[in-house]
Write an enzyme that holds these catalytic residues in place. Structure first.
Site, mmCIF file in Angstrom:
data_model
loop_
_atom_site.group_PDB
_atom_site.id
_atom_site.type_symbol
_atom_site.label_atom_id
_atom_site.label_comp_id
_atom_site.label_asym_id
_atom_site.label_seq_id
_atom_site.Cartn_x
_atom_site.Cartn_y
_atom_site.Cartn_z
ATOM 1 N N PRO A 102 6.011 -16.830 9.139
ATOM 2 C CA PRO A 102 7.322 -16.669 8.340
ATOM 3 C C PRO A 102 6.884 -15.483 7.420
ATOM 4 O O PRO A 102 5.909 -14.643 7.730
ATOM 5 C CB PRO A 102 6.728 -18.025 7.397
ATOM 6 C CG PRO A 102 5.414 -18.103 7.559
ATOM 7 C CD PRO A 102 5.139 -18.049 9.000
ATOM 8 N N TRP A 103 7.557 -14.807 6.419
ATOM 9 C CA TRP A 103 7.245 -13.846 5.760
ATOM 10 C C TRP A 103 6.362 -13.805 4.479
ATOM 11 O O TRP A 103 6.024 -12.828 4.046
ATOM 12 C CB TRP A 103 8.486 -13.358 5.090
ATOM 13 C CG TRP A 103 9.484 -14.155 4.465
ATOM 14 C CD1 TRP A 103 10.659 -14.957 5.018
ATOM 15 C CD2 TRP A 103 9.453 -14.749 3.079
ATOM 16 N NE1 TRP A 103 11.250 -15.647 4.072
ATOM 17 C CE2 TRP A 103 10.425 -15.759 2.880
ATOM 18 C CE3 TRP A 103 8.472 -14.440 1.992
ATOM 19 C CZ2 TRP A 103 10.838 -16.400 1.759
ATOM 20 C CZ3 TRP A 103 8.649 -15.219 0.979
ATOM 21 C CH2 TRP A 103 9.683 -16.159 0.618
ATOM 22 N N LYS A 127 6.544 -13.758 17.222
ATOM 23 C CA LYS A 127 7.763 -13.409 16.673
ATOM 24 C C LYS A 127 7.388 -13.382 14.936
ATOM 25 O O LYS A 127 7.485 -14.453 14.278
ATOM 26 C CB LYS A 127 8.962 -13.808 16.858
ATOM 27 C CG LYS A 127 10.111 -12.968 16.214
ATOM 28 C CD LYS A 127 11.540 -13.800 16.385
ATOM 29 C CE LYS A 127 11.648 -14.654 14.929
ATOM 30 N NZ LYS A 127 11.736 -13.782 13.750
ATOM 31 N N GLU A 151 4.455 -26.455 11.043
ATOM 32 C CA GLU A 151 4.096 -26.664 9.643
ATOM 33 C C GLU A 151 5.207 -26.215 8.880
ATOM 34 O O GLU A 151 5.542 -24.934 8.889
ATOM 35 C CB GLU A 151 2.869 -25.884 9.761
ATOM 36 C CG GLU A 151 2.155 -26.170 8.412
ATOM 37 C CD GLU A 151 2.394 -25.197 7.331
ATOM 38 O OE1 GLU A 151 3.176 -26.001 6.224
ATOM 39 O OE2 GLU A 151 2.156 -24.085 7.141
ATOM 40 N N CYS A 158 4.015 -23.011 0.782
ATOM 41 C CA CYS A 158 4.617 -24.372 0.878
ATOM 42 C C CYS A 158 3.481 -25.177 0.260
ATOM 43 O O CYS A 158 3.782 -26.494 0.048
ATOM 44 C CB CYS A 158 4.600 -24.611 2.522
ATOM 45 S SG CYS A 158 3.148 -24.024 3.301
ATOM 46 N N GLU A 215 12.485 -27.696 -2.262
ATOM 47 C CA GLU A 215 11.515 -26.916 -2.260
ATOM 48 C C GLU A 215 12.112 -25.529 -2.969
ATOM 49 O O GLU A 215 12.857 -24.886 -2.399
ATOM 50 C CB GLU A 215 10.913 -26.355 -0.929
ATOM 51 C CG GLU A 215 9.781 -25.494 -0.918
ATOM 52 C CD GLU A 215 9.325 -25.177 0.455
ATOM 53 O OE1 GLU A 215 8.014 -25.120 0.673
ATOM 54 O OE2 GLU A 215 9.933 -25.327 1.520
#
Length: 437
Positions: free
Chosen positions: A130-131, A155, A229, A263, A360
Site C-alpha cells: 500500500p501507499w 508491486k 493483511e 490500519c 475505516e
C-alpha cells in the site's frame, strides 16, 4: 505512465512508467529463473545478502527518506528517525531468521518408518504493498520471503513506487541473483496481471479489503496461496482507573501517526462513563498539541493525507457524522492552502452503529463512546467486522490481561498504542462482511 503528486503541495514530482502486461510476465520469469539458484543457497548465504541490504539502506538513508517524504507527505523526522531505522532492523532480523529456520525433525511417526520434516521455499511470491508505509511494507514483504529462499516480484502502490524501486536495486547490489527480486509498477491492472501470472506461486497483499477480495478472486484459478493483511478499526478501551493524561497522549499519537493512515490506528475510544468528561478533556488537549505542517520542518508532527480524493473521503465521514447528530469537539475542517491536510479530529456523540464507528476512515479521526462495566466495554470493542489491533488503558494488571484475552483482535497493547518490534508477529482476525459478499 503515472504522475506522482507531492501531497504536501499538490504539485507533480515525477512520472513513473507503468509496467505492461508482457513486462510483468518477463519480470516474473526472471525471478523464477533466479529462484532455481537461490533455493539452493545456504542460510548463511541468504543472511549475508540481507545484512548487506540493511547496510545499503543505511548508506542511502537520506535518499530513501527524501523519496518517501515527497511521495507520502510524512514528516521528515518520522521517516528519518523512525521508519527507516525500523526497516533496517527488520532486514537484520530476517537475516537472523534465515539462519534459524525451524521445522526440521526426524522420528518414527509411523511404525517401521523414519520420517523427516523439511522446510522448502514456496517459489515466486507476488507482493502488493500500500501507499501508507511504502518502504516498511516492502521490507516486510521482501525480507522474510528472500530469507526463506523465495523469489519475489513486488508491486508498490502507484502513488508511492520510488522507495520500493530503490530497495529492489539494493538487493541486486547486495548480491542477490539477477532478477530474484523484481518490481512492477502501475495500478490495479498490473496487480491483476501479477496475481494471474502462472509463474507466481503465492500472493501477499497489504491493502484495502476491496484489494484483498480482488486478489483472492484472481488467485483462485491458479489455486495459489494467499496472504492478506487488510483494514482495521482499532478500539482503545479506557477504564476509569487509567492514567488519563498518559492515555490521551498515547491515543492521540496512535490516532494521528502517519495522519491516521494506518490500519492499526486508534480510532474508537471507549471510555468508562464515570471518567468520560475527564478523558474527553484530556484528549482535546492532546489532539490540540499535534502540529500539522510542512513535512520538511523538524517541528511537524503530522503531514497531509495522501491525495485530494482521500481528503474528501475523510472529510465526508466527519460531515455525515455531524449531520447525524455527532459533535465535532476538535478539528473536523480541512485548512485553507495548498496540500491535502486534515486536522486531528475528535468526534463525540456518534452511535455505535454509525459509519464513522463501523467503517475505516483512514484519517486522523477519533470517536469517543462511553461504556458501563467491563462486559459492555468488551462487547462494544468487539462490535465491528475488523479485528486487527486494540489497546487497553488501566492500572489493574489482572483486568488488562483478562480484557486482552476477550478482545477479538490480532494484537493488543496495554497502556500504549502502536509500538511494534521486528520479533513480534503482526496480523489480525475476522473477515469484513464486505469480503464475504
Amino acid at each position: 505512465m503515472t504522475t506522482l503528486i507531492n501531497p504536501a503541495t499538490g504539485a507533480a514530482v515525477e512520472e513513473v512508467p507503468d509496467t505492461e502486461a508482457a513486462g510483468v510476465a518477463e519480470v516474473v520469469a526472471r525471478s523464477r529463473a533466479a529462484f532455481a539458484q537461490w533455493r539452493e543457497a545456504t542460510p548463511a548465504d541468504r543472511a549475508r545478502v540481507l545484512l548487506r541490504v540493511a547496510d545499503l539502506v543505511e548508506r542511502d538513508a537520506a535518499e530513501l527518506t527524501r523519496l518517501e517524504v515527497e511521495e507520502t507527505g510524512k514528516p521528515l523526522a518520522v521517516m528519518r528517525d523512525g521508519e527507516l531505522p525500523f526497516s533496517v532492523d527488520n532486514l537484520r532480523f530476517f537475516a537472523g531468521a534465515a539462519r534459524s529456520l525451524d521445522g526440521t525433525g526426524a522420528g518414527v511417526l509411523s511404525a517401521g518408518y523414519t520420517s523427516m520434516l523439511v522446510r522448502r521455499p514456496i517459489g515466486v511470491v507476488g507482493s502488493i504493498t500500500p501507499w501508507n508505509f511504502p518502504l516498511v511494507m516492502a521490507v516486510w514483504k521482501l525480507g522474510p520471503a528472500v530469507a526463506a529462499g523465495n523469489g519475489v516480484v513486488i508491486k508498490p502502490a502507484p502513488q508511492t513506487p520510488r522507495s520500493t524501486m530503490a530497495l529492489v536495486r539494493l538487493f541486486a547490489e547486495a548480491g542477490a541473483p539477477d532478477g530474484l527480486v523484481g518490481v512492477v509498477t502501475g495500478g490495479a491492472e498490473v496487480g491483476a496481471a501479477l496475481v494471474a501470472d502462472p509463474g507466481v506461486d503465492m500472493v501477499s497483499v497489504t491493502g484495502s479489503t476491496r484489494t484483498g477480495r480482488e486478489v483472492m478472486r484472481g488467485a483462485v484459478d491458479g489455486v495459489k496461496r494467499v496472504h492478506l493483511e487488510l483494514g482495521g478499526k482499532a478500539p482503545a478501551v479506557v477504564f476509569a482507573d487509567a492514567d488519563l493524561a498518559e492515555m490521551a497522549g498515547g491515543v492521540a499519537m496512535g490516532a494521528t501517526y502517519n495522519t491516521g493512515q494506518d490500519c492499526t490506528a486508534a480510532t474508537r475510544v471507549y471510555v468508562e462513563r464515570s471518567a468520560q468528561a475527564d478523558a474527553v478533556a484530556a484528549l482535546e488537549a492532546a489532539l490540540g498539541r499535534i502540529r500539522p505542517g510542512d513535512p520538511w520542518s523538524e517541528g511537524t508532527d503530522i503531514g497531509p493525507l495522501i491525495s485530494a480524493a482521500h481528503r474528501s473521503r475523510v472529510a465526508g465521514f466527519v460531515a455525515r457524522a455531524e449531520a447525524e447528530g455527532a459533535r465535532i469537539a476538535v478539528g473536523g475542517r480541512p485548512p485553507d492552502g495548498p496540500g491535502f491536510f486534515f486536522p486531528p479530529t475528535l468526534v463525540l456523540g456518534a452511535g455505535q452503529r454509525s459509519e464513522i464507528v463501523q467503517d475505516e476512515v483512514f484519517g486522523p479521526v477519533v470517536v469517543v463512546i462511553p461504556f458501563d462495566g467491563e462486559d459492555e466495554g468488551v462487547r462494544l470493542a468487539n462490535d465491528t467486522r475488523y479485528g486487527l489491533a486494540s489497546s487497553i488503558w488501566t492500572r489493574d494488571v489482572s483486568r488488562a490481561l483478562r480484557v486482552a484475552h476477550r478482545l477479538d483482535v490480532g494484537v493488543t497493547w496495554i497502556n500504549d498504542h502502536l509500538p511494534i518490534a521486528s520479533e513480534a508477529p503482526h496480523g489480525g482476525v475476522k473477515a469484513p462482511a464486505s469480503a464475504r459478499t
